[in-house]
Scaffold this motif. Sequence first.
Motif, PDB file in Angstrom:
ATOM      1  N   LYS A 281      -8.236   6.044  -6.613  1.00  0.00           N
ATOM      2  CA  LYS A 281      -7.494   5.416  -5.290  1.00  0.00           C
ATOM      3  C   LYS A 281      -6.305   4.566  -5.922  1.00  0.00           C
ATOM      4  O   LYS A 281      -5.136   4.582  -5.717  1.00  0.00           O
ATOM      5  N   LYS A 282      -6.893   3.497  -6.866  1.00  0.00           N
ATOM      6  CA  LYS A 282      -5.623   2.606  -7.184  1.00  0.00           C
ATOM      7  C   LYS A 282      -4.645   3.586  -8.031  1.00  0.00           C
ATOM      8  O   LYS A 282      -3.504   3.161  -7.923  1.00  0.00           O
TER       9      LYS A 282
ATOM     10  N   PRO B 291      -0.764   3.143   8.938  1.00  0.00           N
ATOM     11  CA  PRO B 291      -1.142   2.577   7.762  1.00  0.00           C
ATOM     12  C   PRO B 291      -2.484   3.463   7.178  1.00  0.00           C
ATOM     13  O   PRO B 291      -3.408   3.435   7.973  1.00  0.00           O
TER      14      PRO B 291
ATOM     15  N   GLY C 241      -8.072  -9.346  -1.491  1.00  0.00           N
ATOM     16  CA  GLY C 241      -8.466  -8.818  -0.096  1.00  0.00           C
ATOM     17  C   GLY C 241      -7.364  -8.628   0.679  1.00  0.00           C
ATOM     18  O   GLY C 241      -7.412  -7.702   1.836  1.00  0.00           O
ATOM     19  N   GLN C 242      -6.263  -9.033   0.532  1.00  0.00           N
ATOM     20  CA  GLN C 242      -4.971  -8.712   1.456  1.00  0.00           C
ATOM     21  C   GLN C 242      -4.365  -7.576   1.265  1.00  0.00           C
ATOM     22  O   GLN C 242      -4.398  -6.927   0.258  1.00  0.00           O
ATOM     23  N   GLU C 243      -4.156  -6.997   2.595  1.00  0.00           N
ATOM     24  CA  GLU C 243      -3.495  -5.636   2.894  1.00  0.00           C
ATOM     25  C   GLU C 243      -2.112  -5.557   3.028  1.00  0.00           C
ATOM     26  O   GLU C 243      -1.606  -6.317   3.921  1.00  0.00           O
TER      27      GLU C 243
ATOM     28  N   GLN D  22      -2.181   5.036  -5.864  1.00  0.00           N
ATOM     29  CA  GLN D  22      -1.193   4.102  -5.197  1.00  0.00           C
ATOM     30  C   GLN D  22      -0.031   3.909  -5.878  1.00  0.00           C
ATOM     31  O   GLN D  22       1.037   3.456  -5.460  1.00  0.00           O
TER      32      GLN D  22
ATOM     33  N   VAL E  26      -0.939   1.799   2.026  1.00  0.00           N
ATOM     34  CA  VAL E  26      -1.328   0.353   2.157  1.00  0.00           C
ATOM     35  C   VAL E  26      -2.164   0.161   0.928  1.00  0.00           C
ATOM     36  O   VAL E  26      -3.069   0.689   0.603  1.00  0.00           O
ATOM     37  N   VAL E  27      -1.564  -0.857   0.338  1.00  0.00           N
ATOM     38  CA  VAL E  27      -2.240  -1.427  -0.999  1.00  0.00           C
ATOM     39  C   VAL E  27      -3.133  -2.599  -0.615  1.00  0.00           C
ATOM     40  O   VAL E  27      -2.494  -3.501  -0.151  1.00  0.00           O
ATOM     41  N   VAL E  28      -4.202  -2.685  -1.443  1.00  0.00           N
ATOM     42  CA  VAL E  28      -5.189  -3.861  -1.045  1.00  0.00           C
ATOM     43  C   VAL E  28      -5.140  -4.480  -2.428  1.00  0.00           C
ATOM     44  O   VAL E  28      -5.257  -4.085  -3.530  1.00  0.00           O
TER      45      VAL E  28
ATOM     46  N   HIS F  49       1.414  -3.071   3.524  1.00  0.00           N
ATOM     47  CA  HIS F  49       1.961  -1.817   3.817  1.00  0.00           C
ATOM     48  C   HIS F  49       3.218  -1.892   2.900  1.00  0.00           C
ATOM     49  O   HIS F  49       3.810  -2.646   2.848  1.00  0.00           O
TER      50      HIS F  49
ATOM     51  N   ARG G 134      -5.141   3.198   4.104  1.00  0.00           N
ATOM     52  CA  ARG G 134      -5.555   2.502   2.982  1.00  0.00           C
ATOM     53  C   ARG G 134      -5.732   3.415   1.746  1.00  0.00           C
ATOM     54  O   ARG G 134      -6.163   4.575   2.032  1.00  0.00           O
TER      55      ARG G 134
END
Length: 148
Positions: free
Chosen positions: A73-74, A8, A20-22, A77, A14-16, A24, A10
Amino acid sequence: MAVLTERPIRGVNVVVLSNGQEVHLDDITTSAEGQTILDDLDGAILGIEDQLAFDDGHNGPIWRKRAEMALKKKRRQRPGLQQRIGELRREEKRAAQHEPVTSRKDAKRKAFVDAAEELLSPEVFTKVWSRAAERMPVAFAEVGGGEV
């Protein structure tokens, strides 16, 4: 044979989420779930873009740099998530496709067998199936080892 499992990372696999939940990417099991996560990701991207657009300089250059990094980053993803959704949609489409019916008569027979299996007890259904196989063994001969 060794199976490679992605560790994993981030922001990569792995999307946050906004809560706040991560998550995969491999843990996403349906295209609808993936679409919900994609919507959350798009909302986060729009939120960061709005904050950057309406920044009046009071937050400082460090805040701006962090916001720009978060936005990058976003955005990175998104393609991986879209790819996963596409894979899941193809799997769901394949699963939804029924075996091809060669004729209307075959469709009626299949519907009859399905209804009989649903209405009869398993013992009676197996007994009827066995009786049919005794009467016409050629029709019940396995071709290629698959079950009819």
